[in-house]
Design a protein around this motif. Structure first.
Motif, PDB file in Angstrom:
ATOM      1  N   PRO A  34       0.823  -1.217   0.000  1.00 15.49           N
ATOM      2  CA  PRO A  34       0.000   0.000   0.000  1.00 15.49           C
ATOM      3  C   PRO A  34       0.853   1.261   0.000  1.00 15.49           C
ATOM      4  CG  PRO A  34       0.130  -0.890   2.221  1.00 15.49           C
ATOM      5  CD  PRO A  34       0.827  -1.879   1.323  1.00 15.49           C
ATOM      6  N   PRO A  35       0.281   2.382  -0.436  1.00 14.49           N
ATOM      7  CA  PRO A  35       1.009   3.654  -0.370  1.00 14.49           C
ATOM      8  C   PRO A  35       1.224   4.060   1.084  1.00 14.49           C
ATOM      9  CG  PRO A  35      -1.286   4.013  -0.988  1.00 14.49           C
ATOM     10  CD  PRO A  35      -1.060   2.534  -1.009  1.00 14.49           C
ATOM     11  N   SER A  36       2.322   4.753   1.328  1.00 16.81           N
ATOM     12  CA  SER A  36       2.647   5.179   2.693  1.00 16.81           C
ATOM     13  C   SER A  36       2.000   6.521   2.993  1.00 16.81           C
ATOM     14  CB  SER A  36       4.164   5.284   2.873  1.00 16.81           C
ATOM     15  OG  SER A  36       4.784   4.039   2.622  1.00 16.81           O
ATOM     16  N   MET A  37       1.548   6.663   4.213  1.00 15.86           N
ATOM     17  CA  MET A  37       0.978   7.925   4.671  1.00 15.86           C
ATOM     18  C   MET A  37       2.113   8.840   5.128  1.00 15.86           C
ATOM     19  SD  MET A  37      -1.608   9.926   5.472  1.00 15.86           S
ATOM     20  CE  MET A  37      -3.135   9.006   5.740  1.00 15.86           C
ATOM     21  N   PRO A  38       2.291  10.020   4.510  1.00 16.98           N
ATOM     22  CA  PRO A  38       3.349  10.937   4.939  1.00 16.98           C
ATOM     23  C   PRO A  38       3.094  11.463   6.345  1.00 16.98           C
ATOM     24  CG  PRO A  38       1.909  11.989   3.339  1.00 16.98           C
ATOM     25  CD  PRO A  38       1.497  10.554   3.394  1.00 16.98           C
ATOM     26  N   ASP A  57       3.492  14.436   7.417  1.00 18.40           N
ATOM     27  CA  ASP A  57       2.772  15.702   7.308  1.00 18.40           C
ATOM     28  C   ASP A  57       1.519  15.476   6.467  1.00 18.40           C
ATOM     29  OD1 ASP A  57       1.894  18.279   7.198  1.00 18.40           O
ATOM     30  OD2 ASP A  57       3.518  19.025   5.919  1.00 18.40           O
ATOM     31  N   GLU A  58       0.366  15.395   7.123  1.00 21.60           N
ATOM     32  CA  GLU A  58      -0.871  15.100   6.410  1.00 21.60           C
ATOM     33  C   GLU A  58      -1.239  16.189   5.411  1.00 21.60           C
ATOM     34  OE1 GLU A  58      -4.023  14.206   9.085  1.00 21.60           O
ATOM     35  OE2 GLU A  58      -2.964  12.561  10.070  1.00 21.60           O
ATOM     36  N   GLU A  59      -0.764  17.405   5.632  1.00 17.33           N
ATOM     37  CA  GLU A  59      -1.080  18.497   4.716  1.00 17.33           C
ATOM     38  C   GLU A  59      -0.396  18.330   3.365  1.00 17.33           C
ATOM     39  OE1 GLU A  59      -0.161  22.161   6.597  1.00 17.33           O
ATOM     40  OE2 GLU A  59      -1.702  21.968   8.154  1.00 17.33           O
ATOM     41  N   SER A  60       0.633  17.480   3.303  1.00 13.03           N
ATOM     42  CA  SER A  60       1.372  17.268   2.057  1.00 13.03           C
ATOM     43  C   SER A  60       0.729  16.203   1.177  1.00 13.03           C
ATOM     44  CB  SER A  60       2.818  16.872   2.366  1.00 13.03           C
ATOM     45  OG  SER A  60       2.860  15.622   3.047  1.00 13.03           O
ATOM     46  N   VAL A  61      -0.380  15.626   1.617  1.00 13.22           N
ATOM     47  CA  VAL A  61      -1.067  14.591   0.843  1.00 13.22           C
ATOM     48  C   VAL A  61      -1.809  15.238  -0.327  1.00 13.22           C
ATOM     49  CG1 VAL A  61      -2.810  12.783   0.887  1.00 13.22           C
ATOM     50  CG2 VAL A  61      -1.328  13.135   2.870  1.00 13.22           C
ATOM     51  N   ASP A  62      -1.440  14.851  -1.567  1.00 13.45           N
ATOM     52  CA  ASP A  62      -2.134  15.407  -2.730  1.00 13.45           C
ATOM     53  C   ASP A  62      -3.402  14.600  -3.012  1.00 13.45           C
ATOM     54  OD1 ASP A  62      -1.335  13.046  -3.998  1.00 13.45           O
ATOM     55  OD2 ASP A  62       0.428  13.978  -4.893  1.00 13.45           O
TER      56      ASP A  62
END
Length: 269
Positions: A176-180, A182-187
């Motif tokens: 699965p994709p990783s959660m960064p 910094d949640e604000e950096s999620v496009d």
């Protein structure tokens, strides 16, 4: 799982549903036929479920099917000292990978946001972790090798190079994709991938595992369609208001009928 794999064969009496009468002669004949049948268990049980379930069928490619045919069970477990759950996919020995169990762990939190505590709506998934699949040589269905011509600079010649690219497969589910941090950096694209991954995990946990036999027989389709249209169990089960309304209407009609009869008797007197 033991019945699906053929480790345990149900007796003739266990195959009779509650409320049905057992035909001993027919049961004996079926038992004899089953004893002569060398194939045990329920072949293709989980593969059939994948094909019957839209959300899983969309993920499953033709090259996945021989592997899913070796899938024997899907379990859910809940780790101690942490929120979340683990999906465990149990496989029989197969020609594709060495592992007998593949896992997908979903991490959850149940704490309100300090900045917006009113918006807290219960536990939510905040990330997931897959597992490394030990593919046998040349059997990795999540990758494919493509050949490409490349022109060599200054020589006017071309050469053939090989490049490994990602292939569509259900088994990408375990990467699965990783959660960064910094949640604000999620496009938007990453957010859509994460949302889909979380929905699939919850769907397998809450629907597929407890109702596997319904998905196998494809009996769950109509129920899901109704729920997707916005109907709930209450729409089917809670009829108390309707019953009460009908009862009141019947009482009104009865009272009006009695009154009309009394008036007619007075006129005759």
């Amino acid at each position: 799982a033991e019945i699906v794999s053929g480790e345990v064969e149900p007796s003739a009496s266990e195959c009779v549903m509650a409320g049905e009468e057992q035909d001993n002669e027919k049961t004996d004949n079926e038992k004899q036929e089953n004893d002569n049948d060398t194939e045990k268990g329920i072949p293709g049980f989980w593969l059939t479920i994948f094909k019957n379930t839209e959300i899983l069928a969309e993920m499953t490619q033709p090259h996945d099917e021989p592997i899913l045919d070796a899938l024997r069970d899907i379990n859910v477990s809940f780790p101690e000292n942490s929120m979340g759950f683990v999906l465990e996919f149990v496989f029989a020995e197969n020609e594709y990978f060495e592992d007998s169990v593949l896992t997908k762990t979903y991490h959850m939190k149940s704490e309100p946001d300090d900045l917006d505590p009113v918006a807290f709506d219960g536990p939510e998934i905040i990330g997931s972790t897959g597992c490394n699949i030990n593919w046998k040589k040349g059997k990795n269905v999540t990758q494919k090798v493509v050949k490409k011509k490349q022109r060599m600079k200054g020589k006017g010649q071309t050469r053939i190079i090989q490049k490994t690219i990602k292939e569509d497969s259900f088994f990408n589910f375990f990467s699965p994709p990783s959660m960064p941090e910094d949640e604000e950096s999620v496009d938007e694209e990453l957010e859509a991938l994460l949302t889909t991954d979380f929905e699939i995990g919850q769907y397998i946990r809450e629907r597929i595992i407890p109702k596997a036999i319904w998905y196998f027989t494809n009996e769950v389709t109509d129920i899901e369609s109704d729920l997707d249209d916005g109907e709930s169990d209450e729409d089917y089960s809670d009829t108390s208001d309707y019953d009460e309304e009908c009862e009141n209407s019947e009482n009104i009609v009865a009272n009006e009928t009695v009154t009309d009869v009394q008036k007619e008797e007075c006129k005759q007197q």
